[in-house]
Design a protein around this motif. Structure first.
Motif, PDB file in Angstrom:
ATOM      1  N   PHE A  56       0.841  -1.199   0.000  1.00 52.82           N
ATOM      2  CA  PHE A  56       0.000   0.000   0.000  1.00 52.82           C
ATOM      3  C   PHE A  56       0.881   1.256   0.000  1.00 52.82           C
ATOM      4  N   GLY A  57       2.000   1.177   0.713  1.00 50.95           N
ATOM      5  CA  GLY A  57       2.917   2.327   0.774  1.00 50.95           C
ATOM      6  C   GLY A  57       3.479   2.680  -0.588  1.00 50.95           C
ATOM      7  N   LEU A  58       3.819   1.670  -1.375  1.00 43.88           N
ATOM      8  CA  LEU A  58       4.381   1.940  -2.710  1.00 43.88           C
ATOM      9  C   LEU A  58       3.311   2.553  -3.618  1.00 43.88           C
ATOM     10  N   TYR A  59       2.098   2.048  -3.498  1.00 46.35           N
ATOM     11  CA  TYR A  59       0.977   2.628  -4.267  1.00 46.35           C
ATOM     12  C   TYR A  59       0.775   4.097  -3.870  1.00 46.35           C
ATOM     13  N   LEU A  60       0.779   4.374  -2.570  1.00 50.17           N
ATOM     14  CA  LEU A  60       0.567   5.759  -2.114  1.00 50.17           C
ATOM     15  C   LEU A  60       1.708   6.667  -2.560  1.00 50.17           C
ATOM     16  N   SER A  61       2.922   6.144  -2.567  1.00 49.67           N
ATOM     17  CA  SER A  61       4.056   6.970  -2.998  1.00 49.67           C
ATOM     18  C   SER A  61       3.941   7.270  -4.490  1.00 49.67           C
ATOM     19  N   ALA A  62       3.435   6.300  -5.268  1.00 46.86           N
ATOM     20  CA  ALA A  62       3.252   6.528  -6.716  1.00 46.86           C
ATOM     21  C   ALA A  62       2.254   7.657  -6.951  1.00 46.86           C
ATOM     22  N   ARG A  63       1.192   7.691  -6.140  1.00 46.01           N
ATOM     23  CA  ARG A  63       0.174   8.747  -6.280  1.00 46.01           C
ATOM     24  C   ARG A  63       0.754  10.132  -6.019  1.00 46.01           C
ATOM     25  N   SER A  64       1.783  10.192  -5.163  1.00 50.74           N
ATOM     26  CA  SER A  64       2.296  11.503  -4.769  1.00 50.74           C
ATOM     27  C   SER A  64       3.409  11.992  -5.704  1.00 50.74           C
ATOM     28  N   LEU A  65       3.722  11.208  -6.748  1.00 50.98           N
ATOM     29  CA  LEU A  65       4.910  11.545  -7.546  1.00 50.98           C
ATOM     30  C   LEU A  65       4.746  12.761  -8.474  1.00 50.98           C
ATOM     31  N   SER A  66       3.559  12.970  -8.989  1.00 44.84           N
ATOM     32  CA  SER A  66       3.303  13.995 -10.028  1.00 44.84           C
ATOM     33  C   SER A  66       4.396  14.043 -11.113  1.00 44.84           C
TER      34      SER A  66
ATOM     35  N   ILE B  15      -1.083   3.621 -12.001  1.00 45.96           N
ATOM     36  CA  ILE B  15      -1.289   3.715 -10.544  1.00 45.96           C
ATOM     37  C   ILE B  15      -2.510   2.878 -10.127  1.00 45.96           C
ATOM     38  N   GLY B  16      -3.522   2.879 -10.984  1.00 42.41           N
ATOM     39  CA  GLY B  16      -4.712   2.051 -10.722  1.00 42.41           C
ATOM     40  C   GLY B  16      -4.351   0.566 -10.677  1.00 42.41           C
ATOM     41  N   ALA B  17      -3.468   0.150 -11.577  1.00 38.17           N
ATOM     42  CA  ALA B  17      -3.046  -1.260 -11.605  1.00 38.17           C
ATOM     43  C   ALA B  17      -2.255  -1.597 -10.335  1.00 38.17           C
ATOM     44  N   MET B  18      -1.466  -0.636  -9.863  1.00 36.11           N
ATOM     45  CA  MET B  18      -0.703  -0.863  -8.622  1.00 36.11           C
ATOM     46  C   MET B  18      -1.650  -1.027  -7.435  1.00 36.11           C
TER      47      MET B  18
END
Ligand code: MRU
Length: 350
Positions: free
Chosen positions: A62-72, A123-126
């Motif tokens: 979940f942490g890796l998914y959340l970090s991907a969302r914050s990358l912009s 990100i959705g796939a992650m």
């Protein structure tokens, strides 16, 4: 408070955020942490706010998914480079449990497999992969519990070490899965819990979790295990695992190996419980496993009202040990129970 009604690790899809039941506060307080920042998630894993091999894998996914969302970041190569950095950073939180890298690699691979799609689609796939890791864990633990139940009878007495229960997974646990599953079916067991120095997972977590499930639970100090086995009180020892080598050597919480030696001496069956994701076929023996070293303060002063060791004393604080395969009666996985010789039986299960 019934601790079994809480999820140890989950995703709040709305915010979104990682929700962790802070295990450092148990059994006193059930406090849910809401984390979105990768550094906070790394710290939560390192400080054992979330702990247990499957649970740290789920939290990191979940942490890796959340970090991907914050990358912009909008171009794929830069996105993947940043994602790799986040993956490696989260993986560095704790070195021993293979579920951490296993879960992170699954979510990272989901991003790789989505090459050609838009960044939001990737990100959705992650997210889907991370959610699947958690959902699969529940089913895996239930199946481990089914196999474990074939090893004991109603009324059996088990000795366990550390916490390989629901708190360490998404549900049921591994070594404690047969107990929880049996309770759902109206069965009764007696469990002796080692307190598990120095972080007291047995006293703080296993005893709490088992009492909440109505299990006849007895807490002992780690150095009492030989006596309870000698007195004939124990039918079997059930423990979890953080990394299992291809030959069946099993790395688990410090103190597990000593229990296995005692169990062999006193003729008590010794079972290791783990999902197939904990089996690391890339290492031949336990000698290749990196053992996490923890701070000296965990031994000298943690839990005491004042420091209990003289200033200047050297401290050795390995968090895990490796139980030699020759001491293990069977390895219980979601695909069945592996019996010696493990090189062969684990290959079949894997
Ligand atoms: O340091 P911890 O508390 O994370 O150690 C946990 C254990 O050793 C467990 O037995 C193992 O992770 C299996 S959890 C199902």
């Amino acid at each position: 408070m019934n601790i079994l009604t809480y999820e140890s690790v989950s995703l709040d899809e709305n915010e979104p955020a990682l929700l962790i039941l802070d295990q450092t506060k148990l059994p006193g307080h059930a406090e849910i942490l809401r984390l979105t920042d990768i550094h906070d998630i790394h710290r939560a894993i390192y400080t054992l706010q979330v702990r247990g091999a499957p649970a740290i894998g789920i939290a990191a996914a979940f942490g890796l998914y959340l970090s991907a969302r914050s990358l912009s970041i909008n171009d794929y190569p830069s996105f993947m480079a940043a994602l790799k950095e986040s993956r490696d950073y989260l993986n560095s939180a704790r070195p021993t449990a293979v579920n951490l890298s296993w879960a992170l690699n699954r979510v990272y691979s989901a991003a790789e497999a989505s090459e050609g799609k838009s960044i939001p689609e990737i990100i959705g796939a992650m997210r889907l992969e991370a959610v699947a890791i958690k959902d699969e864990d529940t089913e895996t633990c239930r199946r481990i519990g089914e196999y474990g139940l074939t090893l004991i009878h109603d009324g059996a007495t088990i000795l366990t070490h550390c916490n390989a229960g629901q708190l360490a997974t998404s549900k049921y646990g591994t070594a404690l899965a047969p107990i929880h599953l049996g309770r759902e079916r109206g069965m009764n067991f007696r469990v002796y819990c080692d307190e598990t120095r120095p972080l007291l997972q047995g006293a703080r977590l296993t005893a709490f979790e088992l009492l909440a499930d109505g299990v006849d639970t007895t807490l002992i100090c780690d150095n009492m295990a030989a006596q309870v086995m000698k007195e004939g009180r124990i039918d079997a020892v059930f423990v979890g695992c953080d990394r299992l080598a291809a030959n069946g050597d099993a790395c688990n919480k410090i103190g597990t190996s000593g229990l296995a030696v005692l169990a062999k001496y006193y003729g008590v069956p010794f079972y290791v419980f783990c999902p197939a994701s904990t089996i690391d076929m890339s290492i031949q023996t336990g000698a290749e496993i990196v053992i996490e070293q923890r701070p000296a303060e965990e031994v000298t002063e943690m839990w005491y009202s004042r420091r209990m060791a003289p200033d200047g004393v050297k401290v050795y604080n390995p968090a895990f040990d490796v139980t030699d395969n020759g001491l293990i009666t069977g390895i219980v996985t979601e695909n069945g129970i592996a019996r010696p010789p493990f090189c062969e039986s684990l290959r079949n299960i894997f």
